[in-house]
Every structure is written in C-alpha cells, then in structure tokens.
Motif scaffolding. Sequence first.
Motif, PDB file in Angstrom:
ATOM      1  N   LEU A 166       0.864  -1.186   0.000  1.00  8.04           N
ATOM      2  CA  LEU A 166       0.000   0.000   0.000  1.00  8.04           C
ATOM      3  C   LEU A 166       0.895   1.229   0.000  1.00  8.04           C
ATOM      4  CD1 LEU A 166      -2.665   1.572   0.310  1.00  8.04           C
ATOM      5  CD2 LEU A 166      -2.473   1.211   2.788  1.00  8.04           C
ATOM      6  N   VAL A 167       0.775   2.035  -1.041  1.00 10.07           N
ATOM      7  CA  VAL A 167       1.516   3.291  -1.122  1.00 10.07           C
ATOM      8  C   VAL A 167       0.537   4.434  -0.893  1.00 10.07           C
ATOM      9  CG1 VAL A 167       2.991   4.792  -2.518  1.00 10.07           C
ATOM     10  CG2 VAL A 167       3.160   2.292  -2.760  1.00 10.07           C
ATOM     11  N   ASN A 168       0.594   5.019   0.301  1.00  8.98           N
ATOM     12  CA  ASN A 168      -0.259   6.159   0.642  1.00  8.98           C
ATOM     13  C   ASN A 168       0.421   7.431   0.140  1.00  8.98           C
ATOM     14  OD1 ASN A 168      -2.540   5.013   2.125  1.00  8.98           O
ATOM     15  ND2 ASN A 168      -1.030   4.407   3.655  1.00  8.98           N
ATOM     16  N   ASN A 169       0.194   7.722  -1.124  1.00 10.63           N
ATOM     17  CA  ASN A 169       0.879   8.855  -1.756  1.00 10.63           C
ATOM     18  C   ASN A 169       0.011  10.108  -1.837  1.00 10.63           C
ATOM     19  OD1 ASN A 169       2.762  10.285  -3.778  1.00 10.63           O
ATOM     20  ND2 ASN A 169       0.882  10.002  -4.980  1.00 10.63           N
ATOM     21  N   ALA A 170      -1.297   9.940  -1.976  1.00  9.79           N
ATOM     22  CA  ALA A 170      -2.178  11.091  -2.189  1.00  9.79           C
ATOM     23  C   ALA A 170      -2.100  12.075  -1.037  1.00  9.79           C
ATOM     24  CB  ALA A 170      -3.622  10.627  -2.372  1.00  9.79           C
ATOM     25  N   GLY A 171      -2.052  13.342  -1.375  1.00  8.45           N
ATOM     26  CA  GLY A 171      -2.037  14.382  -0.359  1.00  8.45           C
ATOM     27  C   GLY A 171      -2.407  15.709  -0.962  1.00  8.45           C
ATOM     28  N   VAL A 172      -2.939  16.596  -0.146  1.00 10.82           N
ATOM     29  CA  VAL A 172      -3.289  17.926  -0.623  1.00 10.82           C
ATOM     30  C   VAL A 172      -2.471  18.961   0.130  1.00 10.82           C
ATOM     31  CG1 VAL A 172      -5.618  17.280  -1.299  1.00 10.82           C
ATOM     32  CG2 VAL A 172      -5.211  18.110   1.018  1.00 10.82           C
ATOM     33  N   GLY A 173      -2.142  20.033  -0.574  1.00  8.62           N
ATOM     34  CA  GLY A 173      -1.442  21.148   0.044  1.00  8.62           C
ATOM     35  C   GLY A 173      -2.334  22.373   0.008  1.00  8.62           C
ATOM     36  N   VAL A 174      -2.710  22.841   1.154  1.00  6.36           N
ATOM     37  CA  VAL A 174      -3.606  23.997   1.238  1.00  6.36           C
ATOM     38  C   VAL A 174      -2.892  25.104   2.005  1.00  6.36           C
ATOM     39  CG1 VAL A 174      -5.802  24.860   2.130  1.00  6.36           C
ATOM     40  CG2 VAL A 174      -5.656  22.539   1.198  1.00  6.36           C
ATOM     41  N   GLN A 175      -2.839  26.275   1.414  1.00  2.26           N
ATOM     42  CA  GLN A 175      -2.228  27.403   2.100  1.00  2.26           C
ATOM     43  C   GLN A 175      -3.155  27.893   3.211  1.00  2.26           C
ATOM     44  OE1 GLN A 175       0.065  30.291  -0.353  1.00  2.26           O
ATOM     45  NE2 GLN A 175      -1.024  29.331  -2.066  1.00  2.26           N
ATOM     46  N   GLY A 176      -2.577  28.164   4.368  1.00  4.51           N
ATOM     47  CA  GLY A 176      -3.381  28.645   5.476  1.00  4.51           C
ATOM     48  C   GLY A 176      -2.506  28.946   6.677  1.00  4.51           C
ATOM     49  N   SER A 177      -2.893  29.945   7.453  1.00  7.16           N
ATOM     50  CA  SER A 177      -2.159  30.301   8.666  1.00  7.16           C
ATOM     51  C   SER A 177      -3.073  30.129   9.863  1.00  7.16           C
ATOM     52  CB  SER A 177      -1.663  31.756   8.582  1.00  7.16           C
ATOM     53  OG  SER A 177      -2.720  32.658   8.882  1.00  7.16           O
ATOM     54  N   ILE A 178      -2.545  30.342  11.045  1.00  7.01           N
ATOM     55  CA  ILE A 178      -3.327  30.211  12.258  1.00  7.01           C
ATOM     56  C   ILE A 178      -4.444  31.248  12.306  1.00  7.01           C
ATOM     57  CG2 ILE A 178      -1.978  31.767  13.745  1.00  7.01           C
ATOM     58  CD1 ILE A 178      -3.348  28.245  14.648  1.00  7.01           C
ATOM     59  N   ARG A 179      -4.325  32.301  11.498  1.00  2.00           N
ATOM     60  CA  ARG A 179      -5.348  33.354  11.454  1.00  2.00           C
ATOM     61  C   ARG A 179      -6.543  32.984  10.565  1.00  2.00           C
ATOM     62  NH1 ARG A 179      -0.332  35.943  11.430  1.00  2.00           N
ATOM     63  NH2 ARG A 179      -0.052  37.526  13.065  1.00  2.00           N
ATOM     64  N   ASP A 180      -6.438  31.883   9.846  1.00  5.50           N
ATOM     65  CA  ASP A 180      -7.466  31.541   8.866  1.00  5.50           C
ATOM     66  C   ASP A 180      -8.549  30.607   9.386  1.00  5.50           C
ATOM     67  OD1 ASP A 180      -6.288  33.099   6.884  1.00  5.50           O
ATOM     68  OD2 ASP A 180      -4.906  31.489   6.321  1.00  5.50           O
ATOM     69  N   GLY A 181      -8.540  30.358  10.675  1.00  4.48           N
ATOM     70  CA  GLY A 181      -9.580  29.500  11.226  1.00  4.48           C
ATOM     71  C   GLY A 181      -9.310  28.023  11.009  1.00  4.48           C
ATOM     72  N   ILE A 182     -10.330  27.203  11.204  1.00  3.47           N
ATOM     73  CA  ILE A 182     -10.158  25.753  11.235  1.00  3.47           C
ATOM     74  C   ILE A 182     -10.379  25.072   9.889  1.00  3.47           C
ATOM     75  CG2 ILE A 182     -12.556  25.129  11.774  1.00  3.47           C
ATOM     76  CD1 ILE A 182      -9.309  23.699  13.395  1.00  3.47           C
ATOM     77  N   GLU A 183     -11.024  25.748   8.930  1.00  4.22           N
ATOM     78  CA  GLU A 183     -11.383  25.089   7.670  1.00  4.22           C
ATOM     79  C   GLU A 183     -10.183  24.545   6.898  1.00  4.22           C
ATOM     80  OE1 GLU A 183     -12.077  24.342   3.576  1.00  4.22           O
ATOM     81  OE2 GLU A 183     -10.954  26.087   4.287  1.00  4.22           O
ATOM     82  N   PRO A 184      -9.082  25.312   6.726  1.00  6.20           N
ATOM     83  CA  PRO A 184      -7.929  24.749   6.009  1.00  6.20           C
ATOM     84  C   PRO A 184      -7.347  23.524   6.712  1.00  6.20           C
ATOM     85  CG  PRO A 184      -7.750  27.137   6.162  1.00  6.20           C
ATOM     86  CD  PRO A 184      -8.865  26.734   7.068  1.00  6.20           C
ATOM     87  N   TYR A 185      -7.334  23.568   8.030  1.00  2.00           N
ATOM     88  CA  TYR A 185      -6.831  22.432   8.813  1.00  2.00           C
ATOM     89  C   TYR A 185      -7.683  21.188   8.571  1.00  2.00           C
ATOM     90  CZ  TYR A 185      -5.813  19.604  12.986  1.00  2.00           C
ATOM     91  OH  TYR A 185      -5.495  18.580  13.836  1.00  2.00           O
ATOM     92  N   ASP A 186      -8.994  21.329   8.679  1.00  4.13           N
ATOM     93  CA  ASP A 186      -9.882  20.184   8.493  1.00  4.13           C
ATOM     94  C   ASP A 186      -9.762  19.612   7.082  1.00  4.13           C
ATOM     95  OD1 ASP A 186     -10.866  20.261  11.068  1.00  4.13           O
ATOM     96  OD2 ASP A 186     -12.644  21.438  10.555  1.00  4.13           O
ATOM     97  N   ARG A 187      -9.631  20.491   6.095  1.00  8.28           N
ATOM     98  CA  ARG A 187      -9.549  20.043   4.700  1.00  8.28           C
ATOM     99  C   ARG A 187      -8.284  19.226   4.461  1.00  8.28           C
ATOM    100  NH1 ARG A 187      -8.872  23.929   0.034  1.00  8.28           N
ATOM    101  NH2 ARG A 187      -9.191  25.495   1.662  1.00  8.28           N
ATOM    102  N   VAL A 188      -7.172  19.687   5.006  1.00 12.09           N
ATOM    103  CA  VAL A 188      -5.904  18.976   4.814  1.00 12.09           C
ATOM    104  C   VAL A 188      -5.876  17.670   5.614  1.00 12.09           C
ATOM    105  CG1 VAL A 188      -3.439  19.064   5.260  1.00 12.09           C
ATOM    106  CG2 VAL A 188      -4.572  21.031   4.243  1.00 12.09           C
ATOM    107  N   MET A 189      -6.297  17.728   6.845  1.00 16.01           N
ATOM    108  CA  MET A 189      -6.214  16.548   7.699  1.00 16.01           C
ATOM    109  C   MET A 189      -7.117  15.414   7.212  1.00 16.01           C
ATOM    110  SD  MET A 189      -3.900  17.291   9.953  1.00 16.01           S
ATOM    111  CE  MET A 189      -4.048  16.320  11.450  1.00 16.01           C
ATOM    112  N   SER A 190      -8.244  15.756   6.595  1.00 19.78           N
ATOM    113  CA  SER A 190      -9.164  14.713   6.136  1.00 19.78           C
ATOM    114  C   SER A 190      -8.534  13.822   5.072  1.00 19.78           C
ATOM    115  CB  SER A 190     -10.453  15.341   5.594  1.00 19.78           C
ATOM    116  OG  SER A 190     -10.208  16.079   4.411  1.00 19.78           O
TER     117      SER A 190
END
Length: 254
Positions: free
Chosen positions: A87-111
Amino acid sequence: MDFKNKVVIITGASSGIGTATALMFANQSAKVVLVGRNEKALQDVAKKCETSKGIKPLIVKAELSVDDDLKNIIDQTINVYGRIDVLVNNAGVGVQGSIRDGIEPYDRVMSTNVRAVYYLTSLATPYLVKTKGNIVNVSSVAAFKPIRDMNFLPYCTSKAALDQITKCVAAELGRDGVRVNSVNPGATRTPFAQAAGLTLEQQNELYKAREQTLPLGKMAESEDVADLILYLASDRAKSITGSIYVIDNGEILL
C-alpha cells in the motif's frame, strides 16, 4: 527488484510522484491498482503501465475524504486480485493557510493527508498481514520544518502526524511481518504547487529559488522519489521498518 504477482495499491496515481511510482511498479511486473479523482488521467497512466509488461492495471476512482470510497478501494482490489502486498499512501493535498485563517484549512488537509491514510491503512491491514506485505507513506520534509516562504501550517502539521502514524503502525504490525516506512521528499518537480493554489508563474519562481538555494543545486524529480518508494517496498529493504527516509537535495539542512 521484482514485484511479479504482487498487488500494489497507489493513491494519488494520476500525476506526479504517484504516476512515476505506478510506472516503475508496472515495469517490475506488479499488478497495480491506480487510485485517484481524475479518471481520465488514471486511464492515461494505466495505458502506459500496460505497455510496460502487458499487465492491465485496476483503476479505482475515489475521493479519499469519503469513507465509502476508501472501502471501495479495498473491496475492488480484493474482488479482482484477492490480495494486497503493498500500500503506497501517496495522495495528499497542500492547502495554504495560517493560524489566522480558522479551522477550515486544517480540516480540509487533515481529512485527506491523515484521516484517509489512517482509515485506508486500517482497512488494508488484515490483507497485508496475510501476505506479510508492507506500507510506504509519502510524507514531506515539511514534517520537520516550516515552509517559510508559504503559509503552509495545516500541511506541515498533517505531515508531522503522518510520520507518527508510520512509526506507530510499524511498531504495532512488526510482529505480524508487516513493514511500514515513510518517504519524505523536499522540493520536487510535480504539479503540487499549482494544486496548492500557486499560479504557473509563481510556481516557476518558487522552483527557481529552490534550485538556487538547495545544497545540491537542483530539485528532485518524481522518478527519484518513486525509486526510493520501490526500494522500501522491495525485499531489499526487508530489515527496514518504522523509518523516515528524507529525499530533498539537502533542503532539511537549510
């Protein structure tokens, strides 16, 4: 390295490192399962894989943030091939975001970068135990250091978490004969930067800056990373587990 009759699942197989990895496994006679969101791109990759050794890959269109899609990856692989070896877990997303941008970028990347890897690995584990197979996670040097010229806090956090998953799962499954390792690329010439929101011009400027500052004076190519993935998935690495392999042209030294 020979992967004849080995079944290899590769997520994010439609471009970049995923495509290069799929082609290399196909060239070593593996039965490749190509996973991604872009079905047309997957079909193009599948044709190239089949040309290599005449083995037609299995294509599974999937959105990794959807649990049923993750289950379908495993179900289709077992229905067609009856086993999973790598199993090669290669897929990943890179989303720009800082601590000032709230939780949405974090949730999107972590999912995608963490939760999907965790769940897909869990689903594949019974089959990997049967074959004494192995897992290669594709992480990043961003797990160790901030990407200073971009606001990439969520991405860096996700890759640090992924490295810990690699180590913990390796410790848990070692006695079952399942190896788990990570490949952590630095700057690599792939569509990643544009997918993360940069324009082509910005991407080219970023690449130029990387080549000027990296100790080896160049960026990695997708094939460089794929070659390391194949090594870790092969019997040549039969005594390696829980390891984090950096391939970054010296970026981590800066």
